[in-house]
Design an enzyme around this catalytic site. Structure first.
Site: not given
Ligand code: CP
Ligand code: NVA
Length: 323
Positions: A311, A151, A243
């Site tokens: 990604r 990411q 996030d």
């Molecule tokens: N941002 C990300 O890792 O998305 P997913 O959880 O959908 O893989």
């Molecule tokens: N911080 C979030 C990111 C998801 C892609 C999690 O760990 O759920």
């Protein structure tokens, strides 16, 4: 369509020293290696857009172990392997013998006999380190409770494309000091991006990670600021990132977190303090009305879908480099 590109055609962009390497944390890479991966990702993106085939991974198989949900990681890794000429295999952690107690070290040694690389998304970062210690194929971290390196590389590519540079770009991260934040701050510090992180008490970045980032920043010239004040962080920012308040695995804390993060929403009022040309970033999935309003994430400054697309391109660069 042109004949398939050879590996050599990409050689100047391919950090060949990365062959066989694991990707557990973003700061396993030196800044020049990260730059090499970003350049390779840009080239792969160009080739994909113009319909040129580049298939260096024919006959290679990536195993993808998931102990948590995923949309982007699962689909982009699978499509990425396919576009590079290889194959990807989805493995549900609960359905593997791993889920019934087979040791990680045995799983690592067995899968190394079948696969060419493993991408894993799980809870404990230590488990991924153990998998890497016992596997003799590259292990790629597709998210743990501590890090999300793929990411962070996509985030850097998105900032580079939208701001034209990385060095000195003012990035504000608002919210939870989680896996995404840890990797983002480390990547930014390595590449000279200035970062201001605003997190509420009790949700700051891990102290060891802050120290590590500060040492990278002293090399790259990146300026870091850790504060509780979202307004201070966002003031003049050229990129704003947030996030979710409750990451996967922390669902039991959801109610408390909604209260603790109430002042950390990225909304129109907050973004008015940023540079008018700011870009809005989010790793997705997003919770509209919690960490971000729909005005912001669906507004003109949002680049979250370019970010999600990236990604694919950065992971193709990683796969090409390590396999
Ligand atoms: N941002 C990300 O890792 O998305 P997913 O959880 O959908 O893989
Ligand atoms: N911080 C979030 C990111 C998801 C892609 C999690 O760990 O759920």
């Amino acid at each position: 369509m042109e004949p398939a590109k050879t590996l050599e055609a990409c050689q100047e962009l391919k950090p060949s020293a990365l062959k066989g390497r694991d990707v557990l944390r973003i700061d396993e890479f030196r800044p020049d290696e990260l730059q090499g991966l970003l350049q390779l990702a840009l080239r792969l993106k160009q080739w994909q857009k113009s319909g040129e085939a580049y298939q260096p991974l024919k006959g290679k198989t990536l195993g993808m172990i998931f102990d948590k949900a995923s949309t982007r990681t699962r689909v982009s890794f699978e499509v990425g392997m396919y576009q590079l000429g290889g194959t990807a295999m989805y493995l549900n952690g609960k359905e593997l013998q791993l889920g019934r107690g087979e040791p990680i070290r045995d799983t690592a040694r067995v899968l190394s006999r079948y696969l060419d690389a493993i991408m894993i998304r799980t809870f404990s970062h230590q488990d991924v380190e153990e998998l890497a210690a016992y596997a003799d194929i590259p292990i790629i971290n597709g998210l743990t409770d501590l890090f999300h390196p793929c990411q962070a590389l996509a985030d850097m590519l998105t900032i580079l494309e939208h701001r034209g540079k990385l060095k000195g770009v003012k990035l504000a991260y608002i919210g939870d000091g989680n896996n995404v934040a840890n990797s983002l701050v480390l990547a930014a510090a390595l590449l000279g991006v200035d970062v201001r992180v605003a997190a509420p008490a009790g949700y700051e970045l891990d102290e060891a990670i802050v120290k590590q980032a500060e040492s990278y920043a002293s090399e790259s010239g990146s300026r870091l600021l850790f504060t509780r004040d979202p307004e201070q962080a966002v003031h003049g920012a050229e990129a704003i990132y947030t996030d979710v308040w409750t990451s996967m695995g922390f669902e039991a804390e959801n109610e408390q977190r909604l209260k603790d993060f109430a002042d950390y929403q990225v909304n129109e009022r907050l973004t008015r303090l940023a540079d008018p040309s700011y870009i809005f970033l989010h790793c997705l999935p997003a919770h509209r009305g919690e960490e971000v309003t729909s005005e912001v994430i669906d507004g003109a400054n949002s680049v979250v879908f370019d970010q999600a697309e990236n990604r694919l391109h950065v992971q193709k660069a990683i796969l090409t480099a390590v396999l």
